[in-house]
Structures are given as C-alpha cells and as structure tokens.
Design a protein around this motif. Structure first.
Motif, short mmCIF file in Angstrom:
data_model
loop_
_atom_site.label_atom_id
_atom_site.label_comp_id
_atom_site.label_asym_id
_atom_site.label_seq_id
_atom_site.Cartn_x
_atom_site.Cartn_y
_atom_site.Cartn_z
N PHE A 195 12.30 40.44 -10.72
CA PHE A 195 13.52 39.81 -10.21
C PHE A 195 14.01 40.77 -9.12
O PHE A 195 14.36 40.33 -8.03
CB PHE A 195 14.64 39.84 -11.17
CG PHE A 195 15.93 39.68 -10.81
CD1 PHE A 195 16.54 38.34 -10.22
CD2 PHE A 195 16.73 40.57 -10.45
CE1 PHE A 195 17.66 38.04 -9.58
CE2 PHE A 195 18.02 40.14 -9.89
CZ PHE A 195 18.46 38.96 -9.49
N ALA A 196 13.99 42.21 -9.14
CA ALA A 196 14.24 43.07 -8.37
C ALA A 196 13.46 43.25 -7.05
O ALA A 196 13.75 43.05 -5.73
CB ALA A 196 14.54 44.58 -8.83
N ALA A 197 12.01 43.00 -7.23
CA ALA A 197 11.25 42.77 -6.24
C ALA A 197 11.32 41.86 -5.34
O ALA A 197 10.78 41.69 -4.14
CB ALA A 197 9.70 42.86 -6.71
N PHE A 198 11.75 40.46 -5.76
CA PHE A 198 11.91 39.57 -5.03
C PHE A 198 13.33 39.39 -4.65
O PHE A 198 13.50 38.59 -3.44
CB PHE A 198 11.41 38.04 -5.97
CG PHE A 198 10.18 37.99 -6.06
CD1 PHE A 198 9.32 37.42 -4.82
CD2 PHE A 198 9.36 38.43 -7.05
CE1 PHE A 198 7.89 37.22 -4.76
CE2 PHE A 198 7.97 38.11 -6.96
CZ PHE A 198 7.35 37.69 -6.07
N ALA A 199 14.32 39.69 -5.30
CA ALA A 199 15.69 39.53 -4.95
C ALA A 199 16.02 40.42 -3.77
O ALA A 199 16.91 40.21 -2.75
CB ALA A 199 16.86 39.69 -6.05
N ALA A 200 15.51 41.84 -3.89
CA ALA A 200 15.84 42.69 -2.96
C ALA A 200 15.51 42.34 -1.23
O ALA A 200 16.39 42.32 -0.43
CB ALA A 200 15.44 44.14 -3.01
N PRO A 201 14.16 41.86 -1.11
CA PRO A 201 13.84 41.52 0.13
C PRO A 201 14.42 40.11 0.53
O PRO A 201 14.87 39.83 1.93
CB PRO A 201 12.26 40.99 -0.02
CG PRO A 201 11.87 41.77 -1.05
CD PRO A 201 13.17 42.06 -2.10
N ARG A 202 14.81 39.35 -0.17
CA ARG A 202 15.65 38.16 -0.13
C ARG A 202 16.95 38.19 0.32
O ARG A 202 17.55 37.61 1.47
CB ARG A 202 15.57 37.22 -1.23
CG ARG A 202 16.30 35.74 -1.16
CD ARG A 202 15.69 34.89 0.00
NE ARG A 202 16.28 33.73 0.33
CZ ARG A 202 15.97 32.83 1.20
NH1 ARG A 202 15.32 33.10 2.01
NH2 ARG A 202 16.86 31.71 1.21
N PHE A 203 17.65 39.19 -0.35
CA PHE A 203 18.88 39.74 0.00
C PHE A 203 19.10 40.28 1.30
O PHE A 203 19.72 39.97 2.21
CB PHE A 203 19.59 40.41 -0.79
CG PHE A 203 20.83 41.23 -0.57
CD1 PHE A 203 21.88 40.41 -0.86
CD2 PHE A 203 21.10 42.32 -0.25
CE1 PHE A 203 23.25 40.75 -0.44
CE2 PHE A 203 22.23 42.92 0.16
CZ PHE A 203 23.34 41.98 0.02
N SER A 204 17.90 41.03 1.74
CA SER A 204 17.94 41.73 2.73
C SER A 204 17.61 40.78 4.12
O SER A 204 18.05 40.86 5.26
CB SER A 204 16.76 42.66 2.94
OG SER A 204 16.46 43.39 4.26
#
Length: 84
Positions: free
Chosen positions: A67-76
C-alpha cells in the motif's frame, strides 16, 4: 458620579459541545472501523490456533508495504499536478 468599566463577558463554556463531538467521533470510528478490526482479530486468532501467527503478521506487514509503495508515488503525483 460613578464610573463604570465594561468588562468583557466571560466566554461560554464549550466543554459540553467538545465532549459531545469527541463522543461522536469515537462512535463513528467504532462503527466504521469495528467490522474491519474484528475481522483482523478473528484472522489473528485463527492463524495463532494453527501455529502460524508469524505468517499473519508477515502478510499484514506486506499488505501495508505494498500500500505504501503505491500510495506514496500516487500522492506525490497528484500533489505535483495540483500545483499547476
């Protein structure tokens, strides 16, 4: 002649409203997150009963890592686009 001084009115106590809001937030968290929490707890009990407690924790940690690996770039990416 008497001189009077206008003192500011004391603020109304908001403790009752604040307490009510806190209770509502706690109830909302229990209502919306209770089913998920109960599901994780039952899964943990089941894995432990079979002797696979570490497998449950590894699975849970992998889910959070993905979740963190995909959420962080998406949020960025979304935040970068919002400044344009």
């Amino acid at each position: 002649m008497h001189e009077s001084i206008d003192w500011p009115r004391p603020p109304r106590p908001r403790n009752r409203r604040r307490f009510f809001i806190i209770i509502l937030v706690i109830l909302a968290v229990i209502f919306f997150g209770g089913r998920t929490s109960l599901s994780y707890y039952v899964d943990l009990l089941w894995f432990r009963s079979l002797g696979y407690g570490p497998v449950f924790w590894k699975t849970l940690s992998l889910q959070w890592e993905i979740f963190a690996a995909f959420a962080a770039p998406r949020f960025s990416f979304c935040m970068d686009r919002s400044w344009l």
